[in-house]
Design a protein around this motif. Structure first.
Motif, short mmCIF file in Angstrom:
data_model
loop_
_atom_site.label_atom_id
_atom_site.label_comp_id
_atom_site.label_asym_id
_atom_site.label_seq_id
_atom_site.Cartn_x
_atom_site.Cartn_y
_atom_site.Cartn_z
N THR A 2 63.35 -22.30 -91.93
CA THR A 2 62.22 -21.40 -91.41
C THR A 2 61.93 -20.34 -92.45
O THR A 2 63.24 -18.94 -92.88
CB THR A 2 62.97 -20.55 -90.40
N GLY A 3 61.06 -19.59 -93.05
CA GLY A 3 61.21 -18.28 -94.16
C GLY A 3 61.53 -17.29 -93.08
O GLY A 3 61.44 -16.67 -92.14
N ALA A 4 61.58 -16.30 -93.95
CA ALA A 4 62.03 -14.92 -94.05
C ALA A 4 61.34 -13.89 -93.74
O ALA A 4 60.73 -14.42 -94.80
CB ALA A 4 63.29 -14.57 -94.68
N GLN A 5 61.50 -12.87 -93.15
CA GLN A 5 60.44 -11.78 -93.47
C GLN A 5 60.60 -11.55 -94.71
O GLN A 5 62.76 -10.52 -94.42
CB GLN A 5 60.94 -11.27 -92.14
N LEU A 6 60.10 -10.38 -95.48
CA LEU A 6 60.49 -9.92 -96.45
C LEU A 6 59.15 -8.45 -96.85
O LEU A 6 58.43 -9.33 -96.65
CB LEU A 6 60.20 -10.97 -98.01
N LEU A 7 60.25 -7.84 -97.74
CA LEU A 7 59.27 -6.30 -98.07
C LEU A 7 59.40 -6.83 -99.07
O LEU A 7 60.75 -6.66 -100.26
CB LEU A 7 59.31 -5.50 -97.08
N LEU A 8 58.68 -6.41 -100.29
CA LEU A 8 58.97 -6.55 -102.18
C LEU A 8 58.80 -4.93 -101.94
O LEU A 8 57.18 -4.33 -101.49
CB LEU A 8 57.76 -6.93 -102.84
N ASP A 9 59.24 -4.88 -102.21
CA ASP A 9 59.86 -3.48 -103.54
C ASP A 9 58.54 -2.88 -104.42
O ASP A 9 57.92 -3.52 -105.10
CB ASP A 9 60.47 -2.62 -104.19
N VAL A 27 55.66 -12.64 -96.37
CA VAL A 27 55.86 -11.55 -97.10
C VAL A 27 54.78 -10.29 -97.37
O VAL A 27 53.68 -10.57 -96.73
CB VAL A 27 55.93 -11.75 -98.79
N ARG A 28 54.98 -9.13 -97.41
CA ARG A 28 54.85 -7.64 -97.21
C ARG A 28 55.10 -6.97 -98.82
O ARG A 28 55.90 -6.86 -99.29
CB ARG A 28 54.81 -7.18 -96.22
N GLN A 29 54.02 -6.54 -99.42
CA GLN A 29 53.95 -5.78 -100.22
C GLN A 29 54.39 -4.05 -99.61
O GLN A 29 52.87 -3.40 -99.08
CB GLN A 29 52.78 -5.56 -101.52
N ALA A 30 55.50 -3.19 -100.25
CA ALA A 30 55.31 -1.68 -99.70
C ALA A 30 54.58 -1.12 -100.33
O ALA A 30 53.89 -0.14 -99.27
CB ALA A 30 56.77 -1.35 -100.07
N LYS A 31 54.00 -0.95 -101.12
CA LYS A 31 52.37 -0.62 -101.79
C LYS A 31 51.44 -0.57 -100.73
O LYS A 31 50.35 -0.35 -100.57
CB LYS A 31 51.93 -0.68 -103.20
N ASP A 32 51.17 -1.50 -99.83
CA ASP A 32 50.17 -2.36 -99.48
C ASP A 32 50.41 -1.91 -98.06
O ASP A 32 49.81 -0.75 -96.98
CB ASP A 32 50.10 -3.66 -99.25
N GLU A 33 51.91 -1.30 -98.07
CA GLU A 33 52.18 -1.36 -96.42
C GLU A 33 51.86 0.39 -96.15
O GLU A 33 51.85 0.56 -95.13
CB GLU A 33 53.96 -1.61 -96.27
N PHE A 34 52.69 0.68 -97.15
CA PHE A 34 52.93 2.09 -96.57
C PHE A 34 52.63 3.07 -98.22
O PHE A 34 52.64 4.38 -98.14
CB PHE A 34 54.68 2.35 -97.08
N GLY A 35 52.12 2.66 -98.84
CA GLY A 35 51.10 3.50 -100.41
C GLY A 35 52.39 3.35 -101.15
O GLY A 35 53.88 3.06 -100.73
N GLU A 36 51.90 3.92 -102.50
CA GLU A 36 52.73 4.32 -103.46
C GLU A 36 53.61 5.11 -102.93
O GLU A 36 53.12 6.58 -102.10
CB GLU A 36 51.81 4.20 -104.88
N TYR A 37 55.10 5.58 -103.90
CA TYR A 37 55.69 6.67 -103.87
C TYR A 37 56.34 6.59 -102.67
O TYR A 37 56.49 8.00 -101.96
CB TYR A 37 55.02 7.53 -104.52
N THR A 38 56.58 5.78 -101.47
CA THR A 38 57.68 5.91 -100.26
C THR A 38 59.40 6.04 -100.65
O THR A 38 58.68 5.43 -101.17
CB THR A 38 57.28 4.79 -99.51
N ASP A 39 59.20 7.21 -99.90
CA ASP A 39 60.71 7.36 -99.56
C ASP A 39 61.45 5.89 -99.41
O ASP A 39 61.14 5.26 -98.89
CB ASP A 39 61.15 7.78 -98.58
N ASP A 40 62.54 5.34 -100.43
CA ASP A 40 63.63 5.09 -100.01
C ASP A 40 64.76 4.33 -99.19
O ASP A 40 64.65 3.77 -98.44
CB ASP A 40 64.31 4.31 -101.60
N ALA A 41 64.98 5.91 -98.84
CA ALA A 41 65.45 5.88 -97.07
C ALA A 41 65.22 5.23 -96.34
O ALA A 41 65.19 4.35 -95.67
CB ALA A 41 66.45 7.06 -97.49
#
Length: 122
Positions: A2-9, A27-41
């Motif tokens: 079964t496919g995993a839930q993934l977030l691509l940095d 799959v989600r892209q971090a830049k689409d979900e949160f914008g660029e330069y999101t705090d890594d923590a």
């Protein structure tokens, strides 16, 4: 599997995103979900809260964060050119990690995708 839930940095490209989706991963892209330069923590915390495994090439930031935070799993590749030169190979490496470990065994692990890629290349 079964496919995993993934977030691509934010540095992980669209070709790998498409290939992972074709294998059944959510799959989600971090830049689409949160914008660029999101705090890594904050990104890692969101992944932990939502049970989403992070794929990144940002070893400098995520290796220390792996030690400091609970998380759903980090799949890290060090070879920066890999998604451009062999996205299918990197995609197979991700798939094989989930086939071998299962999602629950990846939790709080930092998985070196380069090692898996090289192993699959034989």
């Amino acid at each position: 599997m079964t496919g995993a839930q993934l977030l691509l940095d934010e540095r992980v490209g669209r070709v790998l995103e498409r290939l992972l989706r074709e294998r059944g991963h959510k799959v989600r892209q971090a830049k689409d979900e949160f914008g660029e330069y999101t705090d890594d923590a904050a990104l890692l915390e969101w992944c932990a809260t939502n049970g989403v495994v992070l794929i990144t090439n940002n070893a400098k930031d995520f290796e220390p964060l792996h030690e400091e935070h609970e998380h759903a799993g980090i799949l890290l590749y060090y070879e920066q050119h890999l998604p451009d030169t062999d996205p299918e190979g990197l995609d197979r490496a991700v798939d094989e990690v989930f086939n071998q470990y299962g999602k629950s065994e990846i939790e709080n692990r930092l998985v070196d995708l380069d090692e898996w890629y090289e192993w699959l290349q034989g």
